[in-house]
Design an enzyme around this catalytic site. Structure first.
Site, PDB file in Angstrom:
ATOM      1  N   SER A 124      37.624  32.833  32.959  1.00  0.00           N
ATOM      2  CA  SER A 124      38.582  33.096  34.039  1.00  0.00           C
ATOM      3  C   SER A 124      39.271  34.430  33.844  1.00  0.00           C
ATOM      4  O   SER A 124      39.515  34.856  32.706  1.00  0.00           O
ATOM      5  CB  SER A 124      39.636  31.980  34.042  1.00  0.00           C
ATOM      6  OG  SER A 124      40.723  32.323  34.863  1.00  0.00           O
ATOM      7  N   TYR A 152      46.130  26.039  29.736  1.00  0.00           N
ATOM      8  CA  TYR A 152      44.824  26.105  30.414  1.00  0.00           C
ATOM      9  C   TYR A 152      44.181  27.471  30.179  1.00  0.00           C
ATOM     10  O   TYR A 152      43.014  27.575  29.796  1.00  0.00           O
ATOM     11  CB  TYR A 152      44.987  25.847  31.921  1.00  0.00           C
ATOM     12  CG  TYR A 152      43.878  26.444  32.731  1.00  0.00           C
ATOM     13  CD1 TYR A 152      42.638  25.832  32.792  1.00  0.00           C
ATOM     14  CD2 TYR A 152      44.052  27.663  33.402  1.00  0.00           C
ATOM     15  CE1 TYR A 152      41.596  26.415  33.492  1.00  0.00           C
ATOM     16  CE2 TYR A 152      43.023  28.237  34.113  1.00  0.00           C
ATOM     17  CZ  TYR A 152      41.794  27.617  34.152  1.00  0.00           C
ATOM     18  OH  TYR A 152      40.767  28.203  34.836  1.00  0.00           O
ATOM     19  N   LYS A 156      40.598  28.860  27.956  1.00  0.00           N
ATOM     20  CA  LYS A 156      39.504  29.743  28.396  1.00  0.00           C
ATOM     21  C   LYS A 156      39.293  30.850  27.362  1.00  0.00           C
ATOM     22  O   LYS A 156      38.167  31.132  26.963  1.00  0.00           O
ATOM     23  CB  LYS A 156      39.820  30.347  29.774  1.00  0.00           C
ATOM     24  CG  LYS A 156      39.766  29.363  30.922  1.00  0.00           C
ATOM     25  CD  LYS A 156      38.348  28.847  31.166  1.00  0.00           C
ATOM     26  CE  LYS A 156      38.254  27.896  32.340  1.00  0.00           C
ATOM     27  NZ  LYS A 156      36.955  27.193  32.411  1.00  0.00           N
TER      28      LYS A 156
HETATM   29  C1  UD1 Z   1      45.927  30.382  39.199  1.00  0.00           C
HETATM   30  C2  UD1 Z   1      46.264  30.268  37.728  1.00  0.00           C
HETATM   31  C3  UD1 Z   1      45.069  30.732  36.919  1.00  0.00           C
HETATM   32  C4  UD1 Z   1      43.842  29.944  37.301  1.00  0.00           C
HETATM   33  C5  UD1 Z   1      43.593  30.004  38.800  1.00  0.00           C
HETATM   34  C6  UD1 Z   1      42.503  29.022  39.154  1.00  0.00           C
HETATM   35  C7  UD1 Z   1      48.693  30.525  37.453  1.00  0.00           C
HETATM   36  C8  UD1 Z   1      49.797  31.365  36.906  1.00  0.00           C
HETATM   37  N1  UD1 Z   1      47.452  31.040  37.404  1.00  0.00           N
HETATM   38  O1  UD1 Z   1      45.702  31.752  39.518  1.00  0.00           O
HETATM   39  O2  UD1 Z   1      45.355  30.542  35.553  1.00  0.00           O
HETATM   40  O3  UD1 Z   1      42.710  30.450  36.629  1.00  0.00           O
HETATM   41  O4  UD1 Z   1      44.773  29.627  39.513  1.00  0.00           O
HETATM   42  O5  UD1 Z   1      42.088  29.220  40.462  1.00  0.00           O
HETATM   43  O6  UD1 Z   1      48.913  29.409  37.917  1.00  0.00           O
HETATM   44  N2  UD1 Z   1      50.931  31.317  45.906  1.00  0.00           N
HETATM   45  C9  UD1 Z   1      51.962  31.075  46.795  1.00  0.00           C
HETATM   46  N3  UD1 Z   1      52.202  29.796  47.183  1.00  0.00           N
HETATM   47  C10 UD1 Z   1      51.462  28.724  46.731  1.00  0.00           C
HETATM   48  C11 UD1 Z   1      50.405  28.975  45.828  1.00  0.00           C
HETATM   49  C12 UD1 Z   1      50.175  30.275  45.431  1.00  0.00           C
HETATM   50  O7  UD1 Z   1      52.642  32.002  47.217  1.00  0.00           O
HETATM   51  O8  UD1 Z   1      51.747  27.570  47.110  1.00  0.00           O
HETATM   52  C13 UD1 Z   1      50.624  32.712  45.512  1.00  0.00           C
HETATM   53  C14 UD1 Z   1      50.734  32.984  44.020  1.00  0.00           C
HETATM   54  O9  UD1 Z   1      52.028  33.383  43.665  1.00  0.00           O
HETATM   55  C15 UD1 Z   1      49.685  34.098  43.851  1.00  0.00           C
HETATM   56  C16 UD1 Z   1      48.626  33.777  44.905  1.00  0.00           C
HETATM   57  O10 UD1 Z   1      49.266  32.949  45.855  1.00  0.00           O
HETATM   58  O11 UD1 Z   1      50.252  35.344  44.155  1.00  0.00           O
HETATM   59  C17 UD1 Z   1      47.432  33.046  44.342  1.00  0.00           C
HETATM   60  O12 UD1 Z   1      47.852  31.885  43.625  1.00  0.00           O
HETATM   61  P1  UD1 Z   1      46.814  30.818  43.070  1.00  0.00           P
HETATM   62  O13 UD1 Z   1      45.863  30.427  44.116  1.00  0.00           O
HETATM   63  O14 UD1 Z   1      47.593  29.728  42.402  1.00  0.00           O
HETATM   64  O15 UD1 Z   1      45.975  31.622  41.985  1.00  0.00           O
HETATM   65  P2  UD1 Z   1      46.455  32.466  40.690  1.00  0.00           P
HETATM   66  O16 UD1 Z   1      47.917  32.355  40.486  1.00  0.00           O
HETATM   67  O17 UD1 Z   1      45.879  33.816  40.806  1.00  0.00           O
END
Ligand code: UD1
Length: 340
Positions: A124, A152, A156
């Site tokens: 990842s 998690y 990885k």
């Molecule tokens: C997350 C995990 C990462 C994992 C990946 C799996 C964290 C810190 N990182 O990545 O370890 O490998 O998922 O797919 O959790 N967001 C919102 N609202 C939400 C959900 C997300 O604003 O309800 C934003 C987040 O702040 C981020 C973006 O959307 O900027 C993507 O979030 P997400 O899909 O959770 O992925 P990652 O954080 O990149």
């Protein structure tokens, strides 16, 4: 080849299974169904008109796995089995370390016993340290394995190290570590896709559930990041492109351990995602800004040029394609595999 696909019933695994079958490989799925559905395998078989062999077992149990695989022959292993919920890993770190590390150790042991040397591992982008100032897109030479914010992510990074160390002791091992950026989308048929249990942690499935009316509104985690609109920027890769990356990795295995980013090289902000999904679905996505989520970085976008060059692979599908295919999946299966 006959491929042992560990975790092959999950979101990414089911798409990898489909791509392998369509390329003419035979697939033996090993899955414990702790976070996946038999229906995913049934649908892959239906879509490809091929048979998937299935062994239901927990790879973190060596004795059971060894017995279950004793009479099986396989030429390579693609290992995507593991627990993957970031928040849960903070609450239950021991379970995450035990499950994710033991499964890898056991698979490597079983591979050695079977004389199998080919391994593709699902890693990842979370293994990268937060990008230093001035670094735009992350390439494989960027620092990894420190500054990780949750167990998690550590599993990885540790699994990568375990594979490297075991390769030193078994030089015939041919391993590829694939560092996924953010997988999204679904098979264009809408028959297989991401079916998160409970409230989705990740942005795309959450947005899709808001669009279908299963959740009221999206909480945007922060809008003061140093990005074009203040929200977090990620590299969203279509799961079919990601799956094809596994096929390419399999075709390019050679002794040693090679590491590749699987990403598009293009970043989307949270607001970009909301807009694109709204366009694809024709639905409003009610949303509001809340505080940033602990552990999030402003930007994580791949430099995928090493995989483009050495694996002869490239993400071909657009983000609009990913939104369209997620919507097809979500609207045809509003409650995932179980909801009927
Ligand atoms: C997350 C995990 C990462 C994992 C990946 C799996 C964290 C810190 N990182 O990545 O370890 O490998 O998922 O797919 O959790 N967001 C919102 N609202 C939400 C959900 C997300 O604003 O309800 C934003 C987040 O702040 C981020 C973006 O959307 O900027 C993507 O979030 P997400 O899909 O959770 O992925 P990652 O954080 O990149």
């Amino acid at each position: 080849m006959r491929i042992l696909l560990a975790g092959g019933a999950g979101y990414i695994g089911s798409h990898v299974a489909l791509v392998l079958l369509e390329a003419g490989h035979d697939v033996l799925v090993v899955d414990d169904f702790s976070n996946s559905a038999h229906a995913a395998i049934d649908r892959v078989q239906h879509l490809t008109d091929r048979t998937v062999e299935l062994i239901e077992c927990d790879l973190s149990d060596l004795a059971t796995s060894r017995a279950a695989l004793r009479d099986q022959e396989f030429d390579a292993v693609i290992h995507l089995a593991g627990l993957k919920a970031v928040g849960e890993s903070v609450a239950e770190p021991a379970r995450y370390y035990r499950t994710n590390l033991t499964a890898t150790l056991n698979l490597l042991e079983i591979m050695a016993e079977h004389g199998v040397n080919r391994l593709v591992f699902s890693s990842s982008a979370t293994v990268y340290a937060p990008a230093a100032e001035g670094v735009e897109n992350l390439d494989e030479s960027q620092p990894a394995g420190h500054g990780i914010t949750n167990p998690y992510g550590w599993t990885k990074a540790m699994n990568e190290q375990i594979i490297r160390d075991i390769q030193v002791s078994r030089p015939e091992l041919e391993a590829v570590l694939l560092r996924y950026f953010n997988p999204v989308g679904a098979h264009p048929s809408g028959r297989i896709g991401e079916d998160p249990s409970g409230i989705p942690n990740n942005l795309m499935p959450f947005v899709a559930q808001v669009a279908i009316g299963r959740r009221e509104r999206l909480a945007v985690f922060g809008d003061e990041y140093p990005t074009h609109d203040g929200t977090g920027v990620r590299d969203y890769i279509h799961v079919m492109d990601l799956a094809e990356g596994h096929l390419a990795a399999l075709d390019h295995l050679r002794p040693g351990v090679a590491t590749y980013n699987l990403g598009t090289g293009v970043g989307q902000s949270v607001f970009d995602v909301v807009r694109a999904f709204s366009d694809a679905s024709g639905r409003e996505i009610p949303h509001g800004v809340v505080a940033p989520r602990a552990g999030d970085v402003a930007r994580a976008v791949a430099d995928p040029s090493k995989a483009n060059r050495e694996l002869d692979w490239k993400a071909k599908r657009s983000f609009a394609d990913a939104c369209r295919d997620t919507w097809t999946w979500q609207s045809q299966n509003p409650n995932g595999y179980t909801g009927g």
